[in-house]
Design a protein around this motif. Sequence first.
Motif, PDB file in Angstrom:
ATOM      1  N   MET A 182      11.228  15.978  -5.450  1.00  0.00           N
ATOM      2  CA  MET A 182      11.127  15.231  -4.462  1.00  0.00           C
ATOM      3  C   MET A 182      12.059  14.034  -4.066  1.00  0.00           C
ATOM      4  O   MET A 182      12.775  13.674  -4.917  1.00  0.00           O
ATOM      5  N   HIS A 183      12.349  13.880  -2.857  1.00  0.00           N
ATOM      6  CA  HIS A 183      13.321  13.082  -2.204  1.00  0.00           C
ATOM      7  C   HIS A 183      12.637  12.103  -1.117  1.00  0.00           C
ATOM      8  O   HIS A 183      11.776  12.430  -0.579  1.00  0.00           O
ATOM      9  N   ILE A 184      12.963  10.750  -1.518  1.00  0.00           N
ATOM     10  CA  ILE A 184      12.061   9.745  -0.509  1.00  0.00           C
ATOM     11  C   ILE A 184      13.263   8.746   0.074  1.00  0.00           C
ATOM     12  O   ILE A 184      14.109   8.361  -0.658  1.00  0.00           O
ATOM     13  N   HIS A 185      13.038   8.736   1.335  1.00  0.00           N
ATOM     14  CA  HIS A 185      14.004   7.938   1.936  1.00  0.00           C
ATOM     15  C   HIS A 185      13.233   6.719   2.918  1.00  0.00           C
ATOM     16  O   HIS A 185      12.704   7.149   3.899  1.00  0.00           O
ATOM     17  N   ILE A 186      13.102   5.605   2.512  1.00  0.00           N
ATOM     18  CA  ILE A 186      12.721   4.558   3.061  1.00  0.00           C
ATOM     19  C   ILE A 186      13.594   3.256   3.036  1.00  0.00           C
ATOM     20  O   ILE A 186      14.317   3.009   2.017  1.00  0.00           O
ATOM     21  N   ASP A 187      13.696   2.955   4.336  1.00  0.00           N
ATOM     22  CA  ASP A 187      14.613   1.533   4.286  1.00  0.00           C
ATOM     23  C   ASP A 187      13.906   0.398   3.854  1.00  0.00           C
ATOM     24  O   ASP A 187      12.824  -0.003   4.274  1.00  0.00           O
ATOM     25  N   PRO A 188      14.294  -0.302   2.653  1.00  0.00           N
ATOM     26  CA  PRO A 188      13.508  -1.176   2.161  1.00  0.00           C
ATOM     27  C   PRO A 188      13.383  -2.649   3.192  1.00  0.00           C
ATOM     28  O   PRO A 188      12.563  -3.321   2.732  1.00  0.00           O
ATOM     29  N   HIS A 189      14.080  -2.694   4.236  1.00  0.00           N
ATOM     30  CA  HIS A 189      13.767  -3.733   5.060  1.00  0.00           C
ATOM     31  C   HIS A 189      12.651  -3.587   6.256  1.00  0.00           C
ATOM     32  O   HIS A 189      12.267  -4.232   6.760  1.00  0.00           O
ATOM     33  N   ASN A 190      12.062  -2.156   6.160  1.00  0.00           N
ATOM     34  CA  ASN A 190      11.140  -1.693   7.145  1.00  0.00           C
ATOM     35  C   ASN A 190       9.878  -2.058   6.323  1.00  0.00           C
ATOM     36  O   ASN A 190       9.381  -1.574   5.443  1.00  0.00           O
ATOM     37  N   SER A 191       9.040  -2.949   6.994  1.00  0.00           N
ATOM     38  CA  SER A 191       7.764  -3.316   6.652  1.00  0.00           C
ATOM     39  C   SER A 191       6.592  -2.532   7.362  1.00  0.00           C
ATOM     40  O   SER A 191       5.447  -2.732   6.803  1.00  0.00           O
ATOM     41  N   PHE A 192       6.852  -1.653   8.338  1.00  0.00           N
ATOM     42  CA  PHE A 192       5.836  -1.162   9.293  1.00  0.00           C
ATOM     43  C   PHE A 192       4.617  -2.303   9.378  1.00  0.00           C
ATOM     44  O   PHE A 192       3.398  -1.787   9.442  1.00  0.00           O
ATOM     45  N   LYS A 193       4.902  -3.449   9.732  1.00  0.00           N
ATOM     46  CA  LYS A 193       3.902  -4.443   9.766  1.00  0.00           C
ATOM     47  C   LYS A 193       2.879  -4.713  11.157  1.00  0.00           C
ATOM     48  O   LYS A 193       1.790  -5.060  11.056  1.00  0.00           O
ATOM     49  N   ALA A 236       0.800  -1.205  -0.276  1.00  0.00           N
ATOM     50  CA  ALA A 236      -0.085  -0.026   0.120  1.00  0.00           C
ATOM     51  C   ALA A 236       0.906   1.228  -0.100  1.00  0.00           C
ATOM     52  O   ALA A 236       0.402   2.269  -0.572  1.00  0.00           O
ATOM     53  N   LEU A 237       1.833   1.264   0.801  1.00  0.00           N
ATOM     54  CA  LEU A 237       2.910   2.270   0.855  1.00  0.00           C
ATOM     55  C   LEU A 237       3.521   2.599  -0.448  1.00  0.00           C
ATOM     56  O   LEU A 237       3.521   3.728  -0.910  1.00  0.00           O
ATOM     57  N   PHE A 238       3.918   1.420  -1.339  1.00  0.00           N
ATOM     58  CA  PHE A 238       4.434   1.770  -2.528  1.00  0.00           C
ATOM     59  C   PHE A 238       3.763   2.217  -3.465  1.00  0.00           C
ATOM     60  O   PHE A 238       4.135   2.893  -4.363  1.00  0.00           O
ATOM     61  N   ILE A 239       2.209   1.818  -3.551  1.00  0.00           N
ATOM     62  CA  ILE A 239       1.495   2.323  -4.494  1.00  0.00           C
ATOM     63  C   ILE A 239       1.196   3.856  -4.186  1.00  0.00           C
ATOM     64  O   ILE A 239       1.142   4.777  -5.138  1.00  0.00           O
ATOM     65  N   LEU A 240       1.104   4.199  -2.947  1.00  0.00           N
ATOM     66  CA  LEU A 240       1.104   5.641  -2.509  1.00  0.00           C
ATOM     67  C   LEU A 240       2.114   6.309  -2.986  1.00  0.00           C
ATOM     68  O   LEU A 240       2.004   7.511  -3.565  1.00  0.00           O
ATOM     69  N   LEU A 241       3.362   6.151  -2.685  1.00  0.00           N
ATOM     70  CA  LEU A 241       4.703   6.711  -2.883  1.00  0.00           C
ATOM     71  C   LEU A 241       4.843   6.838  -4.543  1.00  0.00           C
ATOM     72  O   LEU A 241       5.266   8.017  -5.055  1.00  0.00           O
ATOM     73  N   GLN A 242       4.520   5.735  -5.198  1.00  0.00           N
ATOM     74  CA  GLN A 242       4.510   5.691  -6.699  1.00  0.00           C
ATOM     75  C   GLN A 242       3.453   6.841  -7.399  1.00  0.00           C
ATOM     76  O   GLN A 242       4.261   7.764  -8.306  1.00  0.00           O
ATOM     77  N   SER A 243       2.371   6.932  -6.614  1.00  0.00           N
ATOM     78  CA  SER A 243       1.353   7.989  -7.157  1.00  0.00           C
ATOM     79  C   SER A 243       2.094   9.289  -6.907  1.00  0.00           C
ATOM     80  O   SER A 243       1.946  10.405  -7.676  1.00  0.00           O
ATOM     81  N   LYS A 244       2.465   9.747  -5.628  1.00  0.00           N
ATOM     82  CA  LYS A 244       3.095  10.936  -5.346  1.00  0.00           C
ATOM     83  C   LYS A 244       4.299  11.061  -6.103  1.00  0.00           C
ATOM     84  O   LYS A 244       4.878  12.364  -6.561  1.00  0.00           O
ATOM     85  N   TRP A 245       5.278  10.131  -6.404  1.00  0.00           N
ATOM     86  CA  TRP A 245       6.409  10.287  -7.243  1.00  0.00           C
ATOM     87  C   TRP A 245       5.933  11.107  -8.557  1.00  0.00           C
ATOM     88  O   TRP A 245       6.645  11.854  -9.063  1.00  0.00           O
ATOM     89  N   VAL A 246       4.908  10.396  -9.307  1.00  0.00           N
ATOM     90  CA  VAL A 246       4.785  10.772 -10.641  1.00  0.00           C
ATOM     91  C   VAL A 246       4.024  12.214 -10.676  1.00  0.00           C
ATOM     92  O   VAL A 246       4.414  12.929 -11.628  1.00  0.00           O
ATOM     93  N   ARG A 247       3.286  12.324  -9.636  1.00  0.00           N
ATOM     94  CA  ARG A 247       2.736  13.679  -9.521  1.00  0.00           C
ATOM     95  C   ARG A 247       3.686  14.888  -9.341  1.00  0.00           C
ATOM     96  O   ARG A 247       3.899  15.776 -10.050  1.00  0.00           O
ATOM     97  N   ALA A 248       5.080  14.568  -8.357  1.00  0.00           N
ATOM     98  CA  ALA A 248       5.946  15.446  -8.283  1.00  0.00           C
ATOM     99  C   ALA A 248       6.638  15.858  -9.705  1.00  0.00           C
ATOM    100  O   ALA A 248       7.121  16.681  -9.917  1.00  0.00           O
ATOM    101  N   GLN A 249       6.856  14.570 -10.476  1.00  0.00           N
ATOM    102  CA  GLN A 249       7.462  15.002 -11.894  1.00  0.00           C
ATOM    103  C   GLN A 249       6.831  15.536 -12.695  1.00  0.00           C
ATOM    104  O   GLN A 249       7.272  16.602 -13.486  1.00  0.00           O
ATOM    105  N   ASN A 250       5.288  15.600 -12.626  1.00  0.00           N
ATOM    106  CA  ASN A 250       4.457  16.352 -13.536  1.00  0.00           C
ATOM    107  C   ASN A 250       4.406  17.946 -13.026  1.00  0.00           C
ATOM    108  O   ASN A 250       4.497  18.711 -13.931  1.00  0.00           O
ATOM    109  N   ASP A 251       4.324  18.065 -11.679  1.00  0.00           N
ATOM    110  CA  ASP A 251       4.445  19.292 -11.076  1.00  0.00           C
ATOM    111  C   ASP A 251       5.792  20.021 -11.002  1.00  0.00           C
ATOM    112  O   ASP A 251       5.847  21.201 -10.276  1.00  0.00           O
ATOM    113  N   LYS A 252       6.848  19.154 -11.430  1.00  0.00           N
ATOM    114  CA  LYS A 252       7.970  20.096 -11.210  1.00  0.00           C
ATOM    115  C   LYS A 252       8.415  20.187  -9.806  1.00  0.00           C
ATOM    116  O   LYS A 252       9.102  21.192  -9.576  1.00  0.00           O
ATOM    117  N   VAL A 253       8.379  19.158  -8.953  1.00  0.00           N
ATOM    118  CA  VAL A 253       8.665  19.255  -7.587  1.00  0.00           C
ATOM    119  C   VAL A 253       9.838  18.211  -7.464  1.00  0.00           C
ATOM    120  O   VAL A 253       9.800  17.379  -7.825  1.00  0.00           O
TER     121      VAL A 253
END
Length: 228
Positions: free
Chosen positions: A102-113, A83-100
């Motif tokens: 954006m920097h994202i720092h997520i530890d790939p081992h963190n699952s927030f389970k 779910a977090l991946f889908i959210l961030l992917q959507s926001k990343w695309v928006r950032a590219q379109n709106d010329k923002v």
Amino acid sequence: MTFQYFYRKEERSQVGDAEVTYQVEFQSMLHTMRSIRHDFINHIQVIQGLLKIGREDRAFEYVNSLTAEVEMLELPVKVNHPALFILLQSKWVRAQNDKVDMHIHIDPHNSFKKMNSIDLIKILSNLIDNAFDATLEGTESERFINIEARETSTTYIFKVENIGPEIPQNHLSKIFQAGFSTKPEKRGVARGDGLGIIKKVVDQYGGSINVKSNKHSTTFEINIPIKS
């Protein structure tokens, strides 16, 4: 009967918050898709024009440049939470379109389970959308958003920073109240719900919210204790 009444009331409240979150996300994705569709039509018209005048070489170069641009729309980090991946992917695309920038720092081992997915999305989607609203008020060269999500042995930490207007000190104690907003009202658009939803989720987990705002940037940091 009293218990059932309050339980159903709380259940309806949570459904309502989720509905608000999903509606906001839907509108954001719709905006992104419209932008992509508009750009896609323009690109096709350019390629068709180049081919009609016999400039296959330029058309080939143009397609190569589009391929590179599409690759830029892919989320640049690995996220171990669907779910977090889908959210961030959507926001990343928006950032590219709106010329923002954006920097994202997520530890790939963190699952927030140990946190409910909808609660995680409520927090980050509202924080990021607020950051977009603020940073888009500035010039293109000043648009900046930084997103961090990580976990320690005891705490989930979410941090969103943006360059944008300073939140007045006398508003910091009010911004989490339902209906309060520093944004100008728009006809037919509800304001002031996002931060109220965030506070409600954070309170449910016994977490804390820290806000720092000055003329340079605004940062929201949320700490959620991890229950064993």
